[in-house]
Design a protein around this motif. Structure first.
Motif, short mmCIF file in Angstrom:
data_model
loop_
_atom_site.label_atom_id
_atom_site.label_comp_id
_atom_site.label_asym_id
_atom_site.label_seq_id
_atom_site.Cartn_x
_atom_site.Cartn_y
_atom_site.Cartn_z
N UNK A 99 51.48 17.85 -24.06
CA UNK A 99 53.03 17.61 -24.04
C UNK A 99 53.08 16.02 -24.20
N UNK A 100 52.34 15.06 -23.32
CA UNK A 100 52.76 13.70 -23.72
C UNK A 100 52.40 13.23 -25.19
N UNK A 101 51.64 13.93 -25.90
CA UNK A 101 51.37 13.75 -27.27
C UNK A 101 52.68 14.19 -27.99
N UNK A 102 53.29 15.14 -27.74
CA UNK A 102 54.43 15.61 -28.48
C UNK A 102 55.50 14.80 -28.45
N UNK A 103 55.60 14.13 -27.19
CA UNK A 103 56.82 13.08 -26.90
C UNK A 103 56.33 11.78 -27.79
N UNK A 104 55.08 11.51 -27.75
CA UNK A 104 54.51 10.10 -28.42
C UNK A 104 54.90 10.45 -29.93
N UNK A 105 54.77 11.48 -30.59
CA UNK A 105 54.89 11.90 -32.01
C UNK A 105 56.53 11.61 -32.22
N UNK A 106 57.27 11.91 -31.39
CA UNK A 106 58.79 11.80 -31.37
C UNK A 106 59.09 10.38 -31.33
N UNK A 107 58.32 9.55 -30.58
CA UNK A 107 58.56 8.25 -30.64
C UNK A 107 58.05 7.41 -31.90
N UNK A 108 56.73 7.79 -32.18
CA UNK A 108 56.38 7.06 -33.40
C UNK A 108 57.23 7.25 -34.61
N UNK A 109 58.29 8.47 -34.66
CA UNK A 109 58.89 8.54 -35.75
C UNK A 109 59.94 7.42 -36.00
N UNK A 110 60.23 6.82 -34.70
CA UNK A 110 61.06 5.63 -34.89
C UNK A 110 60.28 4.43 -35.31
#
Length: 152
Positions: A133-144
């Motif tokens: 779950x944390x990694x899925x949020x991390x991926x969304x942040x990486x898109x920034x």
């Protein structure tokens, strides 16, 4: 110890509007140090619930931008389940919107969950998030365009 020890300030940013604090953060930046600025929510209600503060998000945003302008800055964020419920999608969307305008000025985000049992009275209501779950949020942040270090 210049050049041998990393100077790092870990802060909630509550005094970042003070000129003397800004001068100190600028000195940290000039000494090749960095700031880890704690941001656990991007909503007024979330900040009140998690941190017991009554800040407007505009204040958090202003302080974050100011800090990033003065010294290399990482955002440090703890996510967790509360009452067996994942962080609300609206909270995540608001968090991403808070980061987006300053993404190019930030060094990155330290994203983590509970590392040890909480000593707060709410401890029985809290639960650590899993790595996926944390990694899925991390991926969304990486898109920034941000570097994200995930620690579950």
């Amino acid at each position: 110890l210049d050049q041998r020890v990393m100077l790092r300030l870990i802060t909630n940013g509550s005094l970042l509007d003070r000129r003397s604090v800004q001068a100190g953060i600028e000195a940290i930046g000039n000494a090749s140090g960095e700031v880890w600025l704690k941001v656990d929510s991007a909503s007024t209600a979330g900040l009140a619930l998690i941190n017991g503060t009554h800040l407007k998000i505009e204040t958090v945003s202003r302080r974050l931008a100011r800090c990033a302008a003065l010294a290399p800055t990482w955002v440090q964020t703890c996510l967790f389940e509360l009452d067996n419920t994942l962080p609300a999608e609206d909270e995540i969307t608001r968090y991403l919107a808070l980061l987006a305008p300053v993404a190019k000025q930030l060094k990155g985000v330290h994203l983590y969950s509970l590392a040890r049992p909480s000593l707060q009275k709410e401890a029985p209501r809290l639960r650590r998030l899993d790595t996926e779950y944390l990694e899925s949020i991390g991926q969304r942040i990486r898109r920034l365009g941000l570097i994200v270090q995930v620690n579950a």
